[in-house]
Design an enzyme around this catalytic site. Structure first.
Site, PDB file in Angstrom:
ATOM      1  N   GLU A  73      -4.987 -36.409  -4.440  1.00 27.75           N
ATOM      2  CA  GLU A  73      -3.667 -35.792  -4.443  1.00 27.75           C
ATOM      3  C   GLU A  73      -2.860 -36.385  -5.598  1.00 27.75           C
ATOM      4  O   GLU A  73      -2.548 -37.570  -5.582  1.00 27.75           O
ATOM      5  CB  GLU A  73      -2.946 -36.067  -3.121  1.00 27.75           C
ATOM      6  CG  GLU A  73      -3.606 -35.423  -1.922  1.00 27.75           C
ATOM      7  CD  GLU A  73      -2.853 -35.735  -0.632  1.00 27.75           C
ATOM      8  OE1 GLU A  73      -2.437 -34.785   0.048  1.00 27.75           O
ATOM      9  OE2 GLU A  73      -2.675 -36.927  -0.309  1.00 27.75           O
ATOM     10  N   ASP A  80      -6.454 -40.102  -1.144  1.00 23.75           N
ATOM     11  CA  ASP A  80      -5.185 -39.746  -0.531  1.00 23.75           C
ATOM     12  C   ASP A  80      -4.044 -40.286  -1.398  1.00 23.75           C
ATOM     13  O   ASP A  80      -4.095 -41.423  -1.868  1.00 23.75           O
ATOM     14  CB  ASP A  80      -5.145 -40.377   0.865  1.00 23.75           C
ATOM     15  CG  ASP A  80      -3.965 -39.913   1.685  1.00 23.75           C
ATOM     16  OD1 ASP A  80      -3.879 -38.693   1.945  1.00 23.75           O
ATOM     17  OD2 ASP A  80      -3.131 -40.757   2.069  1.00 23.75           O
TER      18      ASP A  80
END
Ligand code: CA
Length: 670
Positions: free
Chosen positions: A375, A346
């Site tokens: 990400e 994340d």
């Protein structure tokens, strides 16, 4: 900020005035960074050793408890400080199942904290538990093996929330909302159609990516009968499974056993398991076990305030030696103890490049086929310079780590930030270049010149995670409902198919949100109706997969299934090297506006087909596209997708409006 310049200048017994500030931690790390592998509770039947890194503390003691909560202290044992600020003690006897905390005195404050390295906890993760991990293994776990898998480009990833799979009554799954829901085979909906793990296996994906399933803060594990929901991006204990996904959150060994059974069941069904990991922030700072153990060390600060690149109120400091070590130790633990096959980071760009390379190197020592991706962006300004962040733009410096391609996502269906915005599939002109960029997995290609919105960032195709939808933002189907409200459902289904065909034929790593293959919707629970684009705390009625809908969408389901089967059958769609794509993939020229086509030649990547031609028509009307010489077998068109021929074409092929066509030449298997 007061930092010791050299170790001998620091009186550790009066170390409470040490504070750390942002990235000014180098001297502290030089003096105190610890590289041992024995932090936490090291259990044997005869004794358990405890070690905690707390160099700023003036006193540390171990508290042993009978249970994970309540007034049941057994005893408190003072710990002694050794090298590098590591406090330790030992307790004789078999402590399996005993709960524990540390009391850490920093400055004038003594905080009771859970061990950062705790591997089991009691209910709600408020105390650690000493655990005999071997006793948590399900039967046969020692023989559990990762399903065969080599290159990341061979993956088809399916993103799933544990609860969403089984929360709707139509799932037919008994272990509603639990890890064990993913172990139940033979489940069906009322129409007799497969649900759960059978559905996932039949779809043909190679990996499931589980939304956060480490222990997170916001679901109260003591109230299993109360409707509660969270995606889980609020970490509490990083090395412990989430208790609300277990059948008994009070006994720390149960959740471990049940999560291992989930991994084992998926492996038995040929499916690998990737974890969504969230090391970039904690639920908050004041309750954080990082903060209670070594105040301000694990977080970045700018000008006295906590930096907030996570958009959650804090960002962790992977550039500090012990935070980096913590991340590396944690993924290594999950990969070895739970046989986890990949990690989705994340807000990966909150982490520094060095940390992501260290993660990759550590996992390579276990098994190079373990996937690492994330990400390649942050949720706000970061305290470290952009040149050091694991940003999409810096992926060339992070070999064999991938990043999500928001480029292909937004090119296909429009921006996630503007609900009305359209993309290539839904009627927006001028997207051809961006689609080509997605097709070559954001790698440099001579026919995809750098230009407006197009700048290659992937050094290798395995670095580009290609998707149109994930847990964030509107589902694919809901996006189309908003951006193309004036179009018929039939037309929007055509758009859905074209979008899925682009994702599942492009070079790189395809990724699907669970249920995308069944036109998943997230209806808002609000009185005004509409769709929920940020459903992180929304009820099951919004988030759950509605298996009762499956019969109505079998055509779409079979289309996805056929595309996945075609991809897995043809190596040409899964080239592992940028140079191979440059050599073998040639875009057609002179096509109509809103049409993209290409041919992959040379039986690329060991494929059975000598050549594959792929054409995408974003126009509402049919287009005729000239084909390279010879006879072509059609495997994918606007209605069907699979590994068998449904017709042939020569010289020219008519491609229906809003549709994909995939043709194969020189393949004895078709
Ligand atoms: Ca929890």
């Amino acid at each position: 900020m007061i930092l010791p310049a050299r170790e001998e200048e620091l009186d550790l017994t009066k170390a409470h005035d040490i504070s750390m500030n942002g990235h000014g931690c180098d001297q502290f790390d030089d003096a105190y960074a610890y590289d041992g592998d024995d932090l936490g509770a090291v259990y044997t039947e005869e004794k358990t050793g405890f070690k905690v890194w707390a160099p700023a503390a003036s006193e540390v003691s171990l508290n042993l408890y009978e249970q994970g909560d309540g007034d049941d202290l057994i005893e408190t044992i003072p710990m002694k400080m050794g090298d590098k600020g590591v406090w330790s003690c030992e307790k004789q006897g078999d402590l399996n199942g005993v709960y524990y905390t540390y009391s850490v005195k920093n400055g004038d404050r003594t905080n009771e904290t859970v061990d950062l390295y705790a591997r089991a906890t009691g209910v709600n993760g408020n105390r650690g538990m000493i655990v005999d991990l071997r006793a948590t293994d399900p039967e046969g776990f020692e023989n559990d093996t990762r399903p065969a898998f080599v290159n990341p480009t061979d993956a088809v990833i399916y993103e799933l929330h544990i609860r969403d799979l089984s929360a709707d009554p139509s799932s037919g799954i008994r272990s509603t909302g639990k890890f064990l829901g993913l172990t139940e085979t033979g489940t069906t909906n009322a129409d007799g159609l497969a649900t759960g793990i059978d559905h996932i296996r039949d779809l043909g994906v190679t990996h499931v990516q589980i939304l956060p399933c480490f222990d997170y803060a916001t679901v109260d594990e003591t109230r299993p009968g109360t409707p509660q929901y969270n995606w889980g991006y609020d970490p509490k204990n990083y090395n412990v499974p989430e208790g609300s996904y277990s059948t008994d959150p009070y006994h720390g060994e149960v959740r471990i056993n049940e999560m291992k059974r989930m991994v084992q069941a998926l492996h038995r069904n040929g499916i690998r398991v990737n974890m969504d990991v969230v090391y970039n922030h904690t639920y908050n700072i004041q309750d954080s076990y990082f903060q209670k153990t070594v105040p301000d060390y694990y977080y970045r600060k700018v000008g006295g305030s906590y930096s907030n690149a996570s958009a959650c109120g804090n960002e962790t400091a992977s550039d500090h030696a012990m935070m980096r070590k913590y991340i590396v130790d944690s993924v290594v633990y999950w990969a070895t103890e739970y046989h986890i096959d990949g990690f989705r980071f994340d807000l990966m760009a909150v982490h520094d490049i060095g940390t992501m390379n260290a993660v990759r190197a550590a996992l390579d020592r276990i098994d190079p086929s373990i996937m690492v991706y994330g990400e390649g962006w942050t949720g706000g300004d970061c305290a470290i310079p952009s040149s050091q962040q694991a940003l999409k733009a810096n992926m060339a410096q992070i070999d064999r780590v991938g990043a999500f391609s928001d480029d292909i996502r937004d090119a296909v269906k429009g921006s996630v930030f503007e609900a009305q915005d359209k993309g290539f599939i839904s009627g927006k002109d001028g997207m051809e270049e961006r689609i080509r960029f997605g097709i070559v997995a954001a790698t440099p290609h001579p026919q995809v010149p750098t230009g407006d919105g197009v700048r290659s960032w992937a050094a290798q195709p395995g670095q580009s995670i290609n998707y149109v939808s994930c847990h964030d933002n509107l589902t694919f189907w809901d996006k189309l409902a908003i951006s193309n409200a004036d179009d018929s459902e039939e037309t929007r289904i055509r758009m859905n198919r074209l979008g899925s065909a682009i994702i599942l034929t492009s070079q790189g790593v395809p990724f699907l949100q669970a249920g995308e293959e069944m036109l998943r919707s997230k209806p808002s629970a609000a009185a005004e109706g509409g769709f929920d684009e940020n459903s992180y705390i929304s009820p099951d009625s919004t988030n759950s997969i509605k298996w009762s809908e499956k019969a109505k969408v079998m055509d779409t389901y079979e289309y996805y299934r056929g595309l996945i089967a075609f991809r897995r059958a043809h190596g040409a769609l899964r080239m592992a090297e940028t140079a191979d794509i440059q050599r073998n993939l040639t875009f057609m020229s002179g096509l109509d506006a809103n049409v993209v086509g290409y041919t992959i030649a040379n039986s690329a990547n060991g494929g059975t087909a000598e050549k594959i031609t792929v054409i995408f028509n974003g126009n509402a009307d049919v287009v005729d596209v000239p084909l390279p010489a010879g006879t072509w077998e059609i495997c994918v068109n606007d209605r069907t997708a699979g590994t068998v021929s449904v017709g042939t074409a020569e010289t020219t092929v008519s491609v229906a409006g809003i549709s994909a066509m995939v043709l194969v030449q020189g393949d004895d298997t078709i």
